[in-house]
Write a protein that holds these residues in place. Sequence first.
Motif, PDB file in Angstrom:
ATOM      1  N   GLY A 171       6.195  64.366  46.609  1.00  0.00           N
ATOM      2  CA  GLY A 171       7.050  63.516  47.434  1.00  0.00           C
ATOM      3  C   GLY A 171       6.870  63.750  48.915  1.00  0.00           C
ATOM      4  O   GLY A 171       7.047  62.832  49.725  1.00  0.00           O
ATOM      5  N   GLY A 172       6.517  64.980  49.287  1.00  0.00           N
ATOM      6  CA  GLY A 172       6.328  65.303  50.694  1.00  0.00           C
ATOM      7  C   GLY A 172       4.934  64.995  51.202  1.00  0.00           C
ATOM      8  O   GLY A 172       4.625  65.287  52.367  1.00  0.00           O
ATOM      9  N   GLY A 173       4.103  64.418  50.348  1.00  0.00           N
ATOM     10  CA  GLY A 173       2.774  64.043  50.780  1.00  0.00           C
ATOM     11  C   GLY A 173       1.779  65.177  50.839  1.00  0.00           C
ATOM     12  O   GLY A 173       0.707  65.037  51.443  1.00  0.00           O
ATOM     13  N   LEU A 174       2.102  66.325  50.223  1.00  0.00           N
ATOM     14  CA  LEU A 174       1.175  67.445  50.196  1.00  0.00           C
ATOM     15  C   LEU A 174       0.151  67.210  49.087  1.00  0.00           C
ATOM     16  O   LEU A 174       0.507  66.800  47.979  1.00  0.00           O
ATOM     17  N   GLY A 175      -1.097  67.491  49.368  1.00  0.00           N
ATOM     18  CA  GLY A 175      -2.144  67.187  48.401  1.00  0.00           C
ATOM     19  C   GLY A 175      -2.506  68.312  47.474  1.00  0.00           C
ATOM     20  O   GLY A 175      -3.166  68.089  46.448  1.00  0.00           O
ATOM     21  N   TYR A 176      -2.068  69.545  47.801  1.00  0.00           N
ATOM     22  CA  TYR A 176      -2.507  70.716  47.042  1.00  0.00           C
ATOM     23  C   TYR A 176      -1.384  71.733  46.952  1.00  0.00           C
ATOM     24  O   TYR A 176      -0.619  71.920  47.914  1.00  0.00           O
ATOM     25  N   GLY A 177      -1.284  72.390  45.802  1.00  0.00           N
ATOM     26  CA  GLY A 177      -0.287  73.435  45.643  1.00  0.00           C
ATOM     27  C   GLY A 177      -0.623  74.347  44.489  1.00  0.00           C
ATOM     28  O   GLY A 177      -1.469  74.040  43.645  1.00  0.00           O
ATOM     29  N   ILE A 178       0.058  75.474  44.450  1.00  0.00           N
ATOM     30  CA  ILE A 178      -0.090  76.426  43.352  1.00  0.00           C
ATOM     31  C   ILE A 178       1.250  76.510  42.640  1.00  0.00           C
ATOM     32  O   ILE A 178       2.278  76.813  43.253  1.00  0.00           O
ATOM     33  N   VAL A 179       1.217  76.222  41.338  1.00  0.00           N
ATOM     34  CA  VAL A 179       2.434  76.098  40.545  1.00  0.00           C
ATOM     35  C   VAL A 179       2.211  76.755  39.190  1.00  0.00           C
ATOM     36  O   VAL A 179       1.096  77.147  38.840  1.00  0.00           O
ATOM     37  N   SER A 180       3.262  76.844  38.411  1.00  0.00           N
ATOM     38  CA  SER A 180       3.102  77.362  37.054  1.00  0.00           C
ATOM     39  C   SER A 180       2.339  76.355  36.206  1.00  0.00           C
ATOM     40  O   SER A 180       2.411  75.142  36.430  1.00  0.00           O
ATOM     41  N   THR A 181       1.616  76.869  35.232  1.00  0.00           N
ATOM     42  CA  THR A 181       0.887  75.996  34.315  1.00  0.00           C
ATOM     43  C   THR A 181       1.841  75.064  33.587  1.00  0.00           C
ATOM     44  O   THR A 181       1.538  73.879  33.386  1.00  0.00           O
ATOM     45  N   SER A 182       2.995  75.584  33.216  1.00  0.00           N
ATOM     46  CA  SER A 182       3.993  74.759  32.524  1.00  0.00           C
ATOM     47  C   SER A 182       4.441  73.596  33.392  1.00  0.00           C
ATOM     48  O   SER A 182       4.565  72.456  32.916  1.00  0.00           O
ATOM     49  N   THR A 183       4.676  73.864  34.666  1.00  0.00           N
ATOM     50  CA  THR A 183       5.096  72.814  35.596  1.00  0.00           C
ATOM     51  C   THR A 183       4.015  71.765  35.770  1.00  0.00           C
ATOM     52  O   THR A 183       4.288  70.558  35.795  1.00  0.00           O
ATOM     53  N   ALA A 184       2.762  72.220  35.902  1.00  0.00           N
ATOM     54  CA  ALA A 184       1.654  71.281  36.073  1.00  0.00           C
ATOM     55  C   ALA A 184       1.513  70.369  34.868  1.00  0.00           C
ATOM     56  O   ALA A 184       1.376  69.146  34.999  1.00  0.00           O
ATOM     57  N   LEU A 185       1.561  70.945  33.680  1.00  0.00           N
ATOM     58  CA  LEU A 185       1.408  70.144  32.460  1.00  0.00           C
ATOM     59  C   LEU A 185       2.567  69.170  32.294  1.00  0.00           C
ATOM     60  O   LEU A 185       2.371  68.016  31.902  1.00  0.00           O
ATOM     61  N   ALA A 186       3.777  69.640  32.593  1.00  0.00           N
ATOM     62  CA  ALA A 186       4.936  68.757  32.484  1.00  0.00           C
ATOM     63  C   ALA A 186       4.819  67.595  33.464  1.00  0.00           C
ATOM     64  O   ALA A 186       5.136  66.447  33.128  1.00  0.00           O
ATOM     65  N   GLY A 187       4.361  67.868  34.685  1.00  0.00           N
ATOM     66  CA  GLY A 187       4.198  66.808  35.668  1.00  0.00           C
ATOM     67  C   GLY A 187       3.169  65.778  35.251  1.00  0.00           C
ATOM     68  O   GLY A 187       3.385  64.565  35.390  1.00  0.00           O
ATOM     69  N   ILE A 188       2.054  66.237  34.707  1.00  0.00           N
ATOM     70  CA  ILE A 188       1.016  65.314  34.243  1.00  0.00           C
ATOM     71  C   ILE A 188       1.537  64.480  33.075  1.00  0.00           C
ATOM     72  O   ILE A 188       1.308  63.263  33.005  1.00  0.00           O
ATOM     73  N   ARG A 189       2.267  65.109  32.185  1.00  0.00           N
ATOM     74  CA  ARG A 189       2.827  64.377  31.043  1.00  0.00           C
ATOM     75  C   ARG A 189       3.823  63.318  31.498  1.00  0.00           C
ATOM     76  O   ARG A 189       3.938  62.254  30.880  1.00  0.00           O
ATOM     77  N   GLN A 190       4.514  63.588  32.599  1.00  0.00           N
ATOM     78  CA  GLN A 190       5.490  62.631  33.128  1.00  0.00           C
ATOM     79  C   GLN A 190       4.847  61.532  33.972  1.00  0.00           C
ATOM     80  O   GLN A 190       5.535  60.662  34.477  1.00  0.00           O
ATOM     81  N   GLY A 191       3.533  61.587  34.101  1.00  0.00           N
ATOM     82  CA  GLY A 191       2.831  60.529  34.813  1.00  0.00           C
ATOM     83  C   GLY A 191       2.479  60.807  36.252  1.00  0.00           C
ATOM     84  O   GLY A 191       1.995  59.901  36.958  1.00  0.00           O
ATOM     85  N   MET A 192       2.701  62.020  36.722  1.00  0.00           N
ATOM     86  CA  MET A 192       2.316  62.339  38.102  1.00  0.00           C
ATOM     87  C   MET A 192       0.795  62.302  38.225  1.00  0.00           C
ATOM     88  O   MET A 192       0.073  62.759  37.344  1.00  0.00           O
ATOM     89  N   ASP A 193       0.320  61.796  39.341  1.00  0.00           N
ATOM     90  CA  ASP A 193      -1.117  61.679  39.588  1.00  0.00           C
ATOM     91  C   ASP A 193      -1.629  62.995  40.160  1.00  0.00           C
ATOM     92  O   ASP A 193      -1.942  63.120  41.351  1.00  0.00           O
ATOM     93  N   ILE A 194      -1.693  64.011  39.311  1.00  0.00           N
ATOM     94  CA  ILE A 194      -2.187  65.331  39.710  1.00  0.00           C
ATOM     95  C   ILE A 194      -3.144  65.834  38.646  1.00  0.00           C
ATOM     96  O   ILE A 194      -3.121  65.378  37.498  1.00  0.00           O
ATOM     97  N   ARG A 195      -4.002  66.762  39.040  1.00  0.00           N
ATOM     98  CA  ARG A 195      -4.907  67.439  38.121  1.00  0.00           C
ATOM     99  C   ARG A 195      -4.925  68.928  38.450  1.00  0.00           C
ATOM    100  O   ARG A 195      -4.723  69.321  39.606  1.00  0.00           O
ATOM    101  N   ILE A 196      -5.163  69.732  37.443  1.00  0.00           N
ATOM    102  CA  ILE A 196      -5.365  71.162  37.654  1.00  0.00           C
ATOM    103  C   ILE A 196      -6.806  71.342  38.131  1.00  0.00           C
ATOM    104  O   ILE A 196      -7.748  70.938  37.442  1.00  0.00           O
ATOM    105  N   VAL A 197      -6.978  71.955  39.304  1.00  0.00           N
ATOM    106  CA  VAL A 197      -8.316  72.079  39.886  1.00  0.00           C
ATOM    107  C   VAL A 197      -8.831  73.520  39.909  1.00  0.00           C
ATOM    108  O   VAL A 197     -10.016  73.746  40.185  1.00  0.00           O
ATOM    109  N   HIS A 198      -7.957  74.470  39.653  1.00  0.00           N
ATOM    110  CA  HIS A 198      -8.414  75.857  39.497  1.00  0.00           C
ATOM    111  C   HIS A 198      -7.296  76.682  38.866  1.00  0.00           C
ATOM    112  O   HIS A 198      -6.131  76.264  38.849  1.00  0.00           O
ATOM    113  N   THR A 199      -7.660  77.819  38.330  1.00  0.00           N
ATOM    114  CA  THR A 199      -6.654  78.751  37.855  1.00  0.00           C
ATOM    115  C   THR A 199      -6.349  79.738  38.971  1.00  0.00           C
ATOM    116  O   THR A 199      -7.162  79.957  39.872  1.00  0.00           O
ATOM    117  N   ALA A 200      -5.162  80.368  38.906  1.00  0.00           N
ATOM    118  CA  ALA A 200      -4.762  81.294  39.961  1.00  0.00           C
ATOM    119  C   ALA A 200      -4.478  82.694  39.428  1.00  0.00           C
ATOM    120  O   ALA A 200      -4.836  83.691  40.055  1.00  0.00           O
TER     121      ALA A 200
END
Length: 325
Positions: free
Chosen positions: A79-108
């Motif tokens: 929502g804030g227009g940020l293009g990159y972030g580091i988040v939990s895997t669970s959060t990333a997967l949930a966001g993708i499942r909800q239709g957010m236009d994001i992809r996992i680009v590396h592991t941390a």
Amino acid sequence: MTITRFLTRALAAVPLIGGLLAAPQANALEIMASHYGALLNTAPIAVALERGDYKKNGVDVTDVMSSVGGGTGIRNMVGGGLGYGIVSTSTALAGIRQGMDIRIVHTAIRRVDDLLWVTRPDSGVSSVKDLVGRKVGITAPKSSSELMVVMAFEAAGFPGKADIVALGSVGSGLSALEQGGVDAALILEPLYSARKDRYNVAFSLENLPSMTPTVGVATGDFMRKSPDQLRGLLAAWRSAVNFIYENPEEAAKMVAKRYGDTLPVDVATTSMKRMAAIKYWSQGDFDMDGLNIWVKGMERMGEWSGPVDWSKVLDDSFLAADLRK
């Protein structure tokens, strides 16, 4: 402010940490990082900033938005227009499942050994076996802390033998432990290194397999419009991780400087050396076994169902060639 108060606040609020570098330039960028300034999962960002790794790779990171994790963090990022972030895997997967236009680009992160369960020195508890049928604190039902307790008891040969008690924040759990409300409570680095003389370790997670609890994500828009910046971000992360492994004491000074006086250098040094020894951070490459283990854990907690179509979730094209599989 003590490190305990700092961590308690950091895990209960979403602060904005700004002004980390000089005035923005052509490639100025703000990023989001879960628990930056509080926990060690995103410590490589502090090292990369202090060493100038981002600028060396063509990116001027001017701000780091720190999030306590969960869906709020990734929604704030998108929502804030940020293009990159580091988040939990669970959060990333949930966001993708909800239709957010994001992809996992590396592991941390590739280990979960920054979590430990501690007990009072007079408790007589020194293993999972000693906790069979006794109260073990977690943060919340269906949380990663509950999953780790379940897996630790299974690995020790005592499945389902813990009396799991949800206590809220880490600070609340430690208070309950000190007051006799539970027999073991969760603690995380760097708080453990700051308070290790007050507790005995009841059990660690060193016997659990490597898994991937934290990842880097990018929005589709950022991937399309700023591919070179994204490559630079991932290259800087890798450089910082390698530096930490080769120079943990020097890296600890950098993290302490960036995190502020709430993380003393001696605490940072102890905790960073411990995490470096177990290769806690990932260079960024995808460990499919680690990812699948984490997803299986999500399924057990009722947070996921069915297989993951990784081809629609992962994008390794921004990693260095030798990290792609």
